[in-house]
Design an enzyme around this catalytic site. Sequence first.
Site, PDB file in Angstrom:
ATOM      1  N   CYS A  74       0.815  -1.225   0.000  1.00  7.62           N
ATOM      2  CA  CYS A  74       0.000   0.000   0.000  1.00  7.62           C
ATOM      3  C   CYS A  74       0.847   1.273   0.000  1.00  7.62           C
ATOM      4  CB  CYS A  74      -0.991  -0.015   1.167  1.00  7.62           C
ATOM      5  SG  CYS A  74      -0.256   0.173   2.813  1.00  7.62           S
TER       6      CYS A  74
ATOM      7  N   HIS B  41      -6.013   1.988  -4.519  1.00  8.27           N
ATOM      8  CA  HIS B  41      -4.968   1.518  -3.609  1.00  8.27           C
ATOM      9  C   HIS B  41      -4.503   0.107  -3.987  1.00  8.27           C
ATOM     10  CE1 HIS B  41      -7.836  -0.814  -0.689  1.00  8.27           C
ATOM     11  NE2 HIS B  41      -8.338  -0.787  -1.900  1.00  8.27           N
TER      12      HIS B  41
ATOM     13  N   HIS C  67      -2.697   1.369   6.760  1.00  6.61           N
ATOM     14  CA  HIS C  67      -3.060   1.278   5.341  1.00  6.61           C
ATOM     15  C   HIS C  67      -3.281   2.665   4.758  1.00  6.61           C
ATOM     16  CE1 HIS C  67      -4.299  -0.923   1.774  1.00  6.61           C
ATOM     17  NE2 HIS C  67      -5.259  -0.010   1.609  1.00  6.61           N
TER      18      HIS C  67
END
Length: 343
Positions: A258, A319, A307
């Site tokens: 991420c 993402h 995240h």
Amino acid sequence: MASHRRPKQPSRTRVTVLTTAAAAAVALSANAANAAPSEKPSKDEVKAKVDKLYEQTEQASEKLNGAQEKQDKLEKEISTLQDNVARGQGELNELRDSLGLAAAAQYRTGSIDPSVQLFLSADPDDYLDKASTMDQLSSQQVETLKKVTEKQRALAQQRSEATEKLEDLADTRTELAKKKKEVQSKLAEARKILNSMTAAEKAALAAADARATRASERSALSSGAAITGRAGSAYAAAQSKIGTPYVYGASGPDSFDCSGFTSWAFAQAGITIPRTSQAQASAGTRIYSQSDLQVGDLVIFYSDQHHVGFYAGNGQVLHAPRSGTVVRYESIDNMPFQFGVRI
């Protein structure tokens, strides 16, 4: 004449025991016949467990990224310190050589300065403390001795710093190995659960995932939002990587995790941001209301900020979600939103 005896009747106690045992046997038999087999977890339960494992994997992965970043930084700092020590030692040797040449010239003329003789056989710190000998030195020798002393102090400090950083590096490498093992363990556990599913169950999960992704993509693309400048360049770079696989610890260009995805995208626009999601959370202006988010803002998820993705408009994010997926659009509501970050 033979006598005919009636058979002995069982006692009342024995009859009661036999009757009870028989009833119990019948009950057990009935229960065994009617007992339901152990229930297999539902598809949704399996998915929830796997998703939780992937979340734990990403938490460990971001800590792994942080340890890796710290290791890289320490290695560069140690290399610089060692180069400085080597260069400083060379300069110190030259200064000492210049004093030695002066002493040798004085020796040949039979007039070696006792103060220089003292320096050559003792620590210059001790020498300079003896103020009474200062008037026996030339101004050039005094200046050289001061430089020698300063250089020795600087070298001692740099060597001490290098030693501390080497110890820190050893600890960091140990932490790095631990985090790698933790990530691999969580991934293996998730794969084991997934492999226990039937082909039909796996196909159903994949189909549901694909439908959700397509819906998010349509929603994001219909937002009509356009951004310019370097933020726009970063977001455009991110869009160019849709479909690229997620790999923990990866920062592109062929795979991402991420924070590797977001840092890579900004790098394409000439902007350097930190490597980990936790550090990226402090890399710009925080935006706490989803209604104030703009396309291209970073979006931070989970209370421990493990995240990160790009805001894509219409309540969607772009993402790198987790292992087993690719860079894609997804609803911002699929994860616990914390805040946005405008770089």
